[in-house]
Design a protein around this motif. Structure first.
Motif, PDB file in Angstrom:
ATOM      1  N   CYS A 113       0.832  -1.210   0.000  1.00 53.60           N
ATOM      2  CA  CYS A 113       0.000   0.000   0.000  1.00 53.60           C
ATOM      3  C   CYS A 113       0.865   1.258   0.000  1.00 53.60           C
ATOM      4  O   CYS A 113       0.551   2.236  -0.703  1.00 53.60           O
ATOM      5  CB  CYS A 113      -0.927   0.014   1.213  1.00 53.60           C
ATOM      6  N   LYS A 114       1.914   1.250   0.777  1.00 56.24           N
ATOM      7  CA  LYS A 114       2.787   2.428   0.836  1.00 56.24           C
ATOM      8  C   LYS A 114       3.380   2.737  -0.531  1.00 56.24           C
ATOM      9  O   LYS A 114       3.506   3.911  -0.911  1.00 56.24           O
ATOM     10  CB  LYS A 114       3.890   2.200   1.864  1.00 56.24           C
ATOM     11  N   ARG A 115       3.724   1.676  -1.270  1.00 52.07           N
ATOM     12  CA  ARG A 115       4.264   1.894  -2.614  1.00 52.07           C
ATOM     13  C   ARG A 115       3.185   2.382  -3.576  1.00 52.07           C
ATOM     14  O   ARG A 115       3.400   3.315  -4.356  1.00 52.07           O
ATOM     15  CB  ARG A 115       4.904   0.600  -3.131  1.00 52.07           C
ATOM     16  N   ALA A 131       2.471   5.940  -6.017  1.00 53.77           N
ATOM     17  CA  ALA A 131       2.648   5.691  -7.456  1.00 53.77           C
ATOM     18  C   ALA A 131       1.744   6.590  -8.298  1.00 53.77           C
ATOM     19  O   ALA A 131       0.600   6.876  -7.926  1.00 53.77           O
ATOM     20  CB  ALA A 131       2.360   4.232  -7.777  1.00 53.77           C
ATOM     21  N   GLY A 132       2.275   6.986  -9.445  1.00 57.87           N
ATOM     22  CA  GLY A 132       1.461   7.734 -10.400  1.00 57.87           C
ATOM     23  C   GLY A 132       0.647   6.796 -11.257  1.00 57.87           C
ATOM     24  O   GLY A 132      -0.533   7.045 -11.546  1.00 57.87           O
ATOM     25  N   ASP A 133       1.243   5.672 -11.652  1.00 60.12           N
ATOM     26  CA  ASP A 133       0.590   4.668 -12.488  1.00 60.12           C
ATOM     27  C   ASP A 133       0.453   3.387 -11.665  1.00 60.12           C
ATOM     28  O   ASP A 133       1.431   2.660 -11.456  1.00 60.12           O
ATOM     29  CB  ASP A 133       1.423   4.425 -13.750  1.00 60.12           C
ATOM     30  N   ALA A 184       5.788  -3.607 -10.969  1.00 63.22           N
ATOM     31  CA  ALA A 184       7.089  -3.386 -10.333  1.00 63.22           C
ATOM     32  C   ALA A 184       7.170  -4.128  -8.999  1.00 63.22           C
ATOM     33  O   ALA A 184       8.217  -4.712  -8.654  1.00 63.22           O
ATOM     34  CB  ALA A 184       7.320  -1.890 -10.130  1.00 63.22           C
ATOM     35  N   ILE A 185       6.065  -4.106  -8.250  1.00 69.10           N
ATOM     36  CA  ILE A 185       6.026  -4.832  -6.968  1.00 69.10           C
ATOM     37  C   ILE A 185       6.208  -6.327  -7.208  1.00 69.10           C
ATOM     38  O   ILE A 185       7.002  -6.996  -6.522  1.00 69.10           O
ATOM     39  CB  ILE A 185       4.696  -4.560  -6.236  1.00 69.10           C
TER      40      ILE A 185
END
Length: 693
Positions: free
Chosen positions: A475-477, A481-483, A490-491
């Protein structure tokens, strides 16, 4: 028999609540059960009155706060509903306070140093999310158990805490993925229960089975499980009658017993329920184990739940099938044909991969016990190395998603039967890997390491807590994130790179995997004592603290409790073995040797060659001397162990010295059994036990 009327007839479930509570009270209680919202005090009073009236109508005279101390079994003290009314009369009363709060003695249960003998006060608190039920004239009220200073002394409290932590972080993640309909997420569990069923008379003649739950002596029978003829074979009539009675009792208590069959070993069987919330599933599994023992005794049988009742044949486990479900009917571990939804599914898989790799040691510890040490890695259960099986297709899909590839679900392939009258079958995405400790099996993960006598609570607490922590990181990532779609990929890519080492789709029994696991840096915790240490690892203490599941003090107390239990179990086994060998085996061998000696003398007096009998007598004498020596070795180690004050050193000495000497004594006794007249052997043999039912 009308099964629809039988099921849940002893449970204060939905139908009973509707009949015994007002609409306002019913709806308030349902909201609490469904969403975890606190119950108002005035509602509790109405619930108490309705629950009491219902229980009395079902024959209840008492009530008990039913809780799960750290003993792997349940507890409760029973109070009657009666209150003096004057003039020698009574009334039946059940106050909201009696429903909500109890005060059992907290110093008489394992506390790991949290409670001294003189610090006796503890509290039980009603868990309204698990239904009450009537059994044997008592209303059972599921409760949590706390010390006077607020620490959890039970299995339920940490499980409920972990479920709340998981719900919070999973909902947060779902909102970021665009889901606005789901209101709460529940971990659901189906716990398959393996057990042995033997004749009661044979059980009563074995001190080791009665005290320890497993045989400490016994040579292998001529026929065990070599022919693979027991697994899913015809259920013997006596066993079938037991299973029928067991099902009916469980169904009446609201336990959805679904599947029954013979397991691999002779006299071994399995029961599997339908999935339920992790909390209710845990309560139901504890109830199932209690009912199994009671029904067995009623039927002239004994139900053995030890992980390894008999050496040389398969032991019993408990398969913890785990999934995540939402209130609007979604299974978050079910794949989809829609590429967008399937990307979300792959993100869920990545979360499991990350959680299991980061906290493999905790999962291993959750399945650790003195009993399970006899089973794990014995080519009947997963080895003591945590890994995940996804299957080649899902593994490739996960890697492809992380590399920007497609996320659509492939069409299922068909299995051609080659017979015109048989239908072609739809193949699953992957095969099953029965050697994997943590395997994806379609829309759930199956954790297969748990021992048959263990509570499922700690395993699911660890799973919930680890997943909540991973979801929080995701969630933090995503919040930065913009996209979102790009960040999900990426995750997944980062998870595959950093934690892909935990994925293994091959044969977990092979020595090659052990060597490969070492190269990958996976924790290899071969015994329970190795695994328990992780509870003191700072990363794990931090995990539990972050998610509000265990305080540091609660972590250290559980470590101490696990060590104490290990010490008690091994010490009791050693004392039982010494008593059996000294008072049963050794005297029987001496009597038999004396009979052989008399026969040898008679043969010599008659002028008959006694060469073979004399040889047999010498063999008996040699093994009697060996047993005598091994008894002394076990006795010395047992006495020495009690002088070791440090709890960890005490446990290690039992594992490394006492258990080794017990194994040597067992080897000698088992060898003696093979050359002793059956009429002289003082305890039922494996053949007597396993083939009598």
């Amino acid at each position: 028999m009308d099964l629809t009327k039988l099921f849940g007839c002893k449970v204060f479930g939905d139908e009973a609540m509707r009949e015994n509570l007002s609409r306002e009270v019913y709806e308030s209680l349902k909201r609490t059960q469904d969403t975890g919202l606190p119950l108002e005090e005035n509602i509790a009073a109405a619930v108490a009155e309705g629950m009491k009236d219902w229980a009395v109508s079902h024959g209840a005279t008492h009530y008990t706060h039913w809780f799960q101390p750290l003993t792997n079994i349940t507890a409760g003290k029973h109070d009657s509903f009666i209150e003096p009314a004057g003039n020698g009369k009574i009334i039946l009363e059940f106050s909201p306070k009696a429903l909500i709060k109890g005060e059992p003695d907290a110093s008489s249960f394992p506390s790991g140093g949290l409670r001294a003998t003189f610090e006796a006060r503890g509290y039980t608190a009603w868990d309204p999310t698990s239904p009450a039920f009537v059994r044997d004239g008592t209303l059972y009220i599921p409760t949590a158990f706390y010390s006077y200073t607020g620490e959890a002394l039970d299995q339920k409290t940490p499980l409920l805490r972990s479920m709340e932590a998981l719900n919070k972080q999973c909902l947060r993640l779902l909102r970021l993925l665009g889901n606005t309909k789901t209101n709460y997420v529940t971990p659901t569990v189906g716990a398959e229960q393996e057990y042995f069923l033997i004749d009661r008379d044979a059980y009563e003649q074995r001190l080791d089975l009665k005290i320890c739950g497993r045989t400490l002596l016994g040579s292998r029978p001529p026929k065990g499980q070599e022919l693979d003829d027991h697994y899913c074979g015809r259920i013997r009539l006596r066993v079938a009658e037991y299973m029928r009675a067991l099902d009916e009792e469980l169904w009446s208590l609201g336990v959805s017993s679904k599947t029954k069959h013979n397991e691999v070993a002779p006299a071994q069987h399995e029961l599997a329920p339908v999935f339920d919330s992790a909390n209710v599933a845990c309560d139901h599994n504890q109830l199932t184990m209690e009912v199994m023992r009671v029904v067995a005794k009623q039927q002239g049988l004994a139900c053995l739940l030890h992980e390894k009742p008999f050496a040389g044949i398969n032991g019993s486990g408990k398969h913890n099938n785990y999934s995540l479900c939402t209130d609007d009917g979604l299974n978050l571990l079910a794949s989809s044909k829609d590429p967008e939804e399937n990307l979300h599914f792959l993100l869920m898989l990545a979360a499991f991969v990350s959680a299991v790799d980061q906290y493999a040691d905790l999962l291993r510890a959750s399945a650790a016990s003195a009993g399970n040490d006899h089973r794990l890695g014995g080519f009947e259960a997963p080895p003591a190395i945590i890994s995940i099986f996804l299957g080649e297709n899902l593994t490739q899909s996960l890697c492809a998603a992380g590399n920007g590839g497609g996320c659509g679900k492939e069409e299922h392939k068909m299995l051609k039967t080659g017979v015109s009258t048989l239908p072609d079958l739809v193949k699953d995405d992957s095969d099953r890997n029965r050697t994997s400790p943590f395997a994806f099996t379609g829309n759930k993960f199956e954790f297969r390491m748990l021992g048959s006598s263990q509570s499922i609570a700690f395993t699911n607490t660890v799973l919930n807590c680890a997943l909540a922590d991973v979801f929080e990181d995701f969630c933090k990532r995503l919040e930065k994130a913009g996209d979102i779609r790009h960040e999900i990929r990426a995750i997944i890519a980062d998870v595959v790179k950093e934690h892909g080492r935990i994925i293994f789709n091959g044969n977990n029994y092979s020595q090659a995997w052990v060597e490969e696991a070492k190269k990958r840096g996976l924790p290899i915790l071969n015994t329970s004592l190795d695994a328990f240490e992780c509870l003191l690892d700072q990363k794990n203490i931090d995990l539990f603290s972050r998610q509000g599941v265990f305080t540091p003090v609660e972590c250290s107390s559980r470590y101490e409790i696990l060590l104490e239990n290990y010490i008690h179990v091994v010490s009791i086994e050693a004392a039982t073995m010494l008593e059996m060998v000294r008072r049963q085996i050794y005297p029987a061998l001496v009597r038999y040797a004396g009979e052989v000696a008399r026969s040898v003398n008679e043969m010599k007096t008659a002028g008959v060659s006694a060469w073979s009998s004399t040889k047999h007598l010498h063999s008996l004498n040699d093994i009697i001397d060996q047993i005598d020596s091994e008894i002394e070795g076990v006795r010395e180690a047992y006495v020495r162990s009690h002088s070791i004050e440090n709890i960890r050193e005490h446990a290690l000495y039992l594992r490394d010295v006492l258990k080794v000497r017990m194994d040597s004594l067992r080897t000698a006794c088992d060898a003696a059994e093979t050359i002793t007249d059956d009429q002289y052997w003082p305890i039922p043999s494996y053949t007597d036990i396993l083939l009598r039912v």
